[in-house]
Design a protein around this motif. Structure first.
Motif, PDB file in Angstrom:
ATOM      1  N   LEU A   8     -53.181 -50.129 -71.729  1.00 46.21           N
ATOM      2  CA  LEU A   8     -52.103 -49.581 -72.557  1.00 46.21           C
ATOM      3  C   LEU A   8     -51.427 -50.745 -73.245  1.00 46.21           C
ATOM      4  CD1 LEU A   8     -50.502 -47.082 -70.037  1.00 46.21           C
ATOM      5  CD2 LEU A   8     -51.972 -46.556 -71.950  1.00 46.21           C
ATOM      6  N   PHE A  39     -52.242 -47.742 -78.701  1.00 48.73           N
ATOM      7  CA  PHE A  39     -52.404 -47.102 -77.412  1.00 48.73           C
ATOM      8  C   PHE A  39     -53.904 -47.163 -77.151  1.00 48.73           C
ATOM      9  CE2 PHE A  39     -52.024 -42.975 -74.876  1.00 48.73           C
ATOM     10  CZ  PHE A  39     -51.682 -43.659 -73.742  1.00 48.73           C
ATOM     11  N   LYS A  98     -45.742 -40.286 -80.466  1.00 53.76           N
ATOM     12  CA  LYS A  98     -46.607 -40.816 -79.407  1.00 53.76           C
ATOM     13  C   LYS A  98     -46.059 -42.130 -78.869  1.00 53.76           C
ATOM     14  CE  LYS A  98     -50.381 -43.101 -80.383  1.00 53.76           C
ATOM     15  NZ  LYS A  98     -51.751 -43.443 -80.840  1.00 53.76           N
ATOM     16  N   ASN A 101     -42.804 -41.638 -76.931  1.00 53.35           N
ATOM     17  CA  ASN A 101     -43.079 -41.021 -75.629  1.00 53.35           C
ATOM     18  C   ASN A 101     -43.663 -42.034 -74.649  1.00 53.35           C
ATOM     19  OD1 ASN A 101     -43.608 -38.999 -73.603  1.00 53.35           O
ATOM     20  ND2 ASN A 101     -45.728 -38.996 -74.285  1.00 53.35           N
ATOM     21  N   ILE A 102     -44.617 -42.822 -75.104  1.00 50.18           N
ATOM     22  CA  ILE A 102     -45.249 -43.805 -74.220  1.00 50.18           C
ATOM     23  C   ILE A 102     -44.229 -44.822 -73.726  1.00 50.18           C
ATOM     24  CG2 ILE A 102     -46.911 -45.712 -74.126  1.00 50.18           C
ATOM     25  CD1 ILE A 102     -48.618 -44.072 -76.118  1.00 50.18           C
ATOM     26  N   GLN A 103     -43.362 -45.273 -74.605  1.00 52.87           N
ATOM     27  CA  GLN A 103     -42.353 -46.254 -74.205  1.00 52.87           C
ATOM     28  C   GLN A 103     -41.386 -45.667 -73.181  1.00 52.87           C
ATOM     29  OE1 GLN A 103     -40.824 -47.402 -78.063  1.00 52.87           O
ATOM     30  NE2 GLN A 103     -42.192 -49.169 -78.175  1.00 52.87           N
ATOM     31  N   GLU A 105     -42.063 -43.152 -71.203  1.00 56.15           N
ATOM     32  CA  GLU A 105     -42.847 -42.887 -70.000  1.00 56.15           C
ATOM     33  C   GLU A 105     -43.032 -44.152 -69.166  1.00 56.15           C
ATOM     34  OE1 GLU A 105     -47.395 -41.985 -69.788  1.00 56.15           O
ATOM     35  OE2 GLU A 105     -46.349 -40.066 -70.091  1.00 56.15           O
ATOM     36  N   GLN A 106     -43.307 -45.266 -69.826  1.00 54.48           N
ATOM     37  CA  GLN A 106     -43.462 -46.525 -69.122  1.00 54.48           C
ATOM     38  C   GLN A 106     -42.153 -46.942 -68.456  1.00 54.48           C
ATOM     39  OE1 GLN A 106     -46.623 -48.381 -68.975  1.00 54.48           O
ATOM     40  NE2 GLN A 106     -47.086 -46.277 -69.516  1.00 54.48           N
ATOM     41  N   HIS A 227     -42.068 -35.938 -74.442  1.00 51.37           N
ATOM     42  CA  HIS A 227     -43.233 -35.655 -73.597  1.00 51.37           C
ATOM     43  C   HIS A 227     -43.942 -34.377 -74.051  1.00 51.37           C
ATOM     44  CE1 HIS A 227     -45.436 -35.288 -69.697  1.00 51.37           C
ATOM     45  NE2 HIS A 227     -45.301 -33.999 -69.965  1.00 51.37           N
ATOM     46  N   ASP A 230     -45.411 -34.625 -77.646  1.00 52.84           N
ATOM     47  CA  ASP A 230     -46.603 -35.474 -77.729  1.00 52.84           C
ATOM     48  C   ASP A 230     -47.790 -34.810 -77.045  1.00 52.84           C
ATOM     49  OD1 ASP A 230     -48.379 -37.575 -78.027  1.00 52.84           O
ATOM     50  OD2 ASP A 230     -47.516 -38.767 -76.410  1.00 52.84           O
TER      51      ASP A 230
END
Length: 263
Positions: A8, A39, A98, A101-103, A105-106, A227, A230
């Motif tokens: 990632l 990503f 996206k 959301n990833i940031q 989520e991490q 979340h 996405d």
């Protein structure tokens, strides 16, 4: 289950130097940067069939209290909400949601962001309040017991101890809450569907409230919107991402916060 190599990469900004007054040095940390991010997933071997991961969806969503839309429902909803948008507008919206959301989520999985933001005075709120070089924590090179001993001996509060003996942890924050609101508002202008416009407006409102109130629940609401948008609208996470990972519990969770699925 065959092993997968998961990479990632959230595009990282350069480490920037920052000056701190008086005698304290500054501890610098890398953090994510702009609205574009890679990503990248490198698959060394093909996975066994994905049916097992798809079955995991039902189990994961039992705890969220919402029934996740099927792939067919996601595809139909996506077609409806993106109607009237150009390919470029669609791709830009999808990519930015996206990345955001990833940031989040991490930060949720590995940095206990919600726990830290329960304290309304936490330095982590600087992510919402400021951009550029911001302080998010204090660092101390000694061990816990030495720190406690010094605190007791000198009758210092925790904050007083860190100001005297600690060093600020500084990161570079490209987007504060105001910048994120401006970005989502800009993306919203290209959307024709009223339900998706409402969901994006909810994202804007929750971000503004998070900054104004320092209430962690608004940050939690931001995470849930990103979340679901996405993984259950702009993409179908259980397939688009799930085939690359062994644990799909996060991907499979569905919060049911999007207007598009509320009949």
């Amino acid at each position: 289950m065959k092993k997968i190599k998961l990479l990632l990469i959230l595009i990282c900004i350069s480490i920037l130097t920052a000056c701190q007054g008086e005698d304290n040095d500054v501890t610098e940390v890398e953090t994510g940067n702009d609205s574009q991010a890679d990503f990248t997933m490198e698959m060394t071997e093909e996975l066994e069939d994905s049916e097992e991961r798809i079955r995991d969806t039902s189990a994961a969503n039992e705890t969220s209290g919402s029934i996740a839309p099927t792939k067919e429902q996601v595809l139909a909803a996506r077609e409806a909400v993106l109607e009237g948008m150009t390919t470029e507008q669609t791709e830009r919206l999808t990519e930015n949601i996206k990345v955001a959301n990833i940031q989040m989520e991490q930060a949720y999985l590995y940095d206990n962001i919600f726990g830290k933001l329960e304290d309304q005075n936490s330095l982590y709120w600087n992510y919402f309040d400021q951009k550029g070089d911001i302080q998010i924590d204090w660092a101390y090179e000694g061990d816990y017991f030495t720190a406690k001993e010094i605190q007791e001996k000198e009758n210092l509060t925790k904050e007083e101890f860190y100001r005297k003996y600690g060093t600020p942890v500084i990161v570079y924050n490209r987007f504060d809450a105001d910048n994120f609101v401006d970005l989502i508002a800009e993306l919203r202008e290209s959307v024709q569907n009223e339900q998706l416009r409402e969901d994006l407006q909810n994202l804007i409102d929750e971000t503004a409230l998070a900054k104004d109130t320092h209430d962690m629940e608004h940050v939690n609401n931001i995470y849930k919107i990103l979340h679901d948008m996405d993984y259950y609208l702009l993409r179908y996470g259980i397939e688009d991402v799930g085939i690359y990972v062994n644990d799909t519990s996060i991907l499979s969770k569905y919060y049911g916060v999007l207007t598009v699925y509320q009949q």
